[in-house]
Design an enzyme around this catalytic site. Structure first.
Site, PDB file in Angstrom:
ATOM      1  N   ALA A 166     -35.505  -7.970 -79.513  1.00 46.11           N
ATOM      2  CA  ALA A 166     -35.359  -9.140 -78.643  1.00 46.11           C
ATOM      3  C   ALA A 166     -34.944  -8.677 -77.250  1.00 46.11           C
ATOM      4  O   ALA A 166     -34.852  -7.479 -76.974  1.00 46.11           O
ATOM      5  CB  ALA A 166     -34.336 -10.107 -79.234  1.00 46.11           C
ATOM      6  N   SER A 167     -34.678  -9.639 -76.371  1.00 46.63           N
ATOM      7  CA  SER A 167     -34.410  -9.291 -74.973  1.00 46.63           C
ATOM      8  C   SER A 167     -33.077  -8.557 -74.797  1.00 46.63           C
ATOM      9  O   SER A 167     -32.942  -7.730 -73.906  1.00 46.63           O
ATOM     10  CB  SER A 167     -34.427 -10.552 -74.113  1.00 46.63           C
ATOM     11  OG  SER A 167     -33.538 -11.521 -74.627  1.00 46.63           O
TER      12      SER A 167
ATOM     13  N   LYS B 125     -27.250  -3.977 -85.101  1.00 42.28           N
ATOM     14  CA  LYS B 125     -27.743  -4.708 -83.938  1.00 42.28           C
ATOM     15  C   LYS B 125     -27.274  -3.921 -82.724  1.00 42.28           C
ATOM     16  O   LYS B 125     -26.076  -3.841 -82.450  1.00 42.28           O
ATOM     17  CB  LYS B 125     -27.180  -6.130 -83.937  1.00 42.28           C
ATOM     18  CG  LYS B 125     -27.734  -7.006 -82.823  1.00 42.28           C
ATOM     19  CD  LYS B 125     -27.258  -8.439 -82.986  1.00 42.28           C
ATOM     20  CE  LYS B 125     -27.793  -9.329 -81.874  1.00 42.28           C
ATOM     21  NZ  LYS B 125     -27.371 -10.732 -82.052  1.00 42.28           N
TER      22      LYS B 125
ATOM     23  N   ASP C 215     -27.567 -22.283 -83.001  1.00 44.22           N
ATOM     24  CA  ASP C 215     -28.989 -21.923 -82.995  1.00 44.22           C
ATOM     25  C   ASP C 215     -29.489 -21.768 -84.442  1.00 44.22           C
ATOM     26  O   ASP C 215     -29.965 -20.706 -84.823  1.00 44.22           O
ATOM     27  CB  ASP C 215     -29.160 -20.615 -82.221  1.00 44.22           C
ATOM     28  CG  ASP C 215     -30.623 -20.341 -81.856  1.00 44.22           C
ATOM     29  OD1 ASP C 215     -31.418 -21.296 -81.859  1.00 44.22           O
ATOM     30  OD2 ASP C 215     -30.956 -19.171 -81.600  1.00 44.22           O
TER      31      ASP C 215
END
Length: 371
Positions: free
Chosen positions: A72-73, A91, A225
């Site tokens: 991801a970004s 992560k 989210d």
């Protein structure tokens, strides 16, 4: 937004929660923003990993897959195995990403300042407040140890509920740029329509709703989210939530206001609904004589609809549209909550077409109102 880079992708995702500011076609377009980026070769992460672990990755992990699970970004995720055999994921924050984001945030703050000065008609949407809230949220998301603390806070809430799983954080190796947590082996939420035999769709829908309502209305701290990639279905009809980088907070006062609003909608009390909406407008100039009849008509539209057939997500979306038409902006914490609420109901109905979100919410609302 995609071409401008990670900060603007994240901003677009936040704007996708602001149905009170943008019409549906804009929200649909913002919703297409995927937080994906080309993966970095593992060799480019290695030096940072050695710094964060204090030694070579091979000395810590029995296995470490150099091919990422996802990119991801802000980060990419790699599978690994601890010396004791525990399956984990790493992560890893992208090297050099923080200064890029800080520069972007300064630009956005300046842009919001110019908008407020040069376009007074847009000031009612509080652009500087939106950017401040966004900057605060994004800086928190950049700190992977904060994500770990969020996960543990949610895990404590469900310590007595084996059906809800939150991955364990391995603090020995977790810090600002690296988060090591248990790997969740399950069926992703996006495959909810094709769960194998043994899964009870109706029970999963109820358990998911119960979990998120507890976060929102009991704890005032929720996964902001809860999309299909952050939810997994496990054997024994358990549900796992992952990725607590984006969380929302609701004060007791906000929870009470939300309960009054939803109770007013369900019980068809237009006066209560209008009172809360005007309170949320934060003193903005509003033509209450024009607003009240619209709310009356809105509430009357749902009069007599049985709870089982009440689409609470659609009802909230309609309500937000009324706010937008009258130039009223929701407080950012509530915009995030309503988006999460609508997402949750959609996931529940995917599992069970007869899913009754209003009925699931009713006991929580009564508890808040009686507290």
């Amino acid at each position: 937004l995609e071409e401008l880079g990670p900060t603007f992708v994240k901003l677009g995702q936040i704007l996708a929660t602001r149905g009170d500011l943008f019409p549906p076609e804009w929200i649909a377009e913002f919703g297409k923003l995927q937080d994906a980026a080309p993966a970095l070769p593992f060799a480019e992460l290695r030096a940072q990993l050695v710094e964060d672990l204090g030694e070579a990755p091979e000395a810590v992990f029995a296995e470490l897959d150099p091919e990422p699970l996802a990119a991801a970004s802000l980060a990419q995720v790699h599978r690994a195995r601890l010396a004791d055999g525990t399956a984990v994921v790493l992560k890893v924050r992208r090297p050099g990403i923080r200064p890029v984001i800080e520069a972007d945030l300064r630009l956005l703050d300046r842009l919001a300042e110019i908008i407020e000065k040069e376009a007074p008609e847009l000031a009612r949407y509080r652009p500087r407040e939106v950017i401040r809230q966004f900057a605060h949220s994004l800086r928190r998301e950049l700190d992977f140890s904060a994500e770990g603390r969020n996960a543990e806070r949610i895990a404590r809430l469900f310590a007595d509920t084996p059906a809800i799983v939150v991955p364990r954080i391995h603090w020995q190796w977790t810090g600002e740029r690296l988060n090591v947590q248990d790997f969740i082996e399950g069926i992703p939420g996006r495959q909810a329509g094709a769960l194998p035999d043994g899964f009870d769709h109706r029970l999963l829908a109820r358990r998911g709703a119960d979990a998120v309502l507890r976060m929102m209305l009991e704890a005032g701290f929720f996964h902001a989210d809860p999309h299909q990639g952050n939810v997994f279905y496990l054997p024994d009809n358990r549900i796992a939530f992952i990725d607590f980088g984006m969380t929302g907070r609701l004060s007791e006062e906000r929870r009470y206001q939300l309960a009054v609003l939803l109770h007013g909608l369900v019980s068809h009390d237009a006066g209560k609904v209008a009172e809360v909406l005007l309170d949320w407008s934060g003193g903005a100039e509003v033509d209450s004589d024009a607003l009240q009849p619209e709310i009356d008509a809105f509430v009357d539209r749902y009069h007599g609809v049985p709870l089982k057939h009440l689409d609470l997500g659609a009802m909230l979306s309609d309500l937000v549209a009324i706010l937008r038409e009258h130039g009223l902006a929701l407080p950012p914490d509530l915009a995030l909550l309503i988006k999460a609420f609508i997402t949750l109901e959609g996931m529940g109905r995917q599992l069970d077409p007869d899913f009754d979100m209003a009925g699931e919410a009713a006991p929580f609302l009564e508890q808040v109102l009686l507290a």
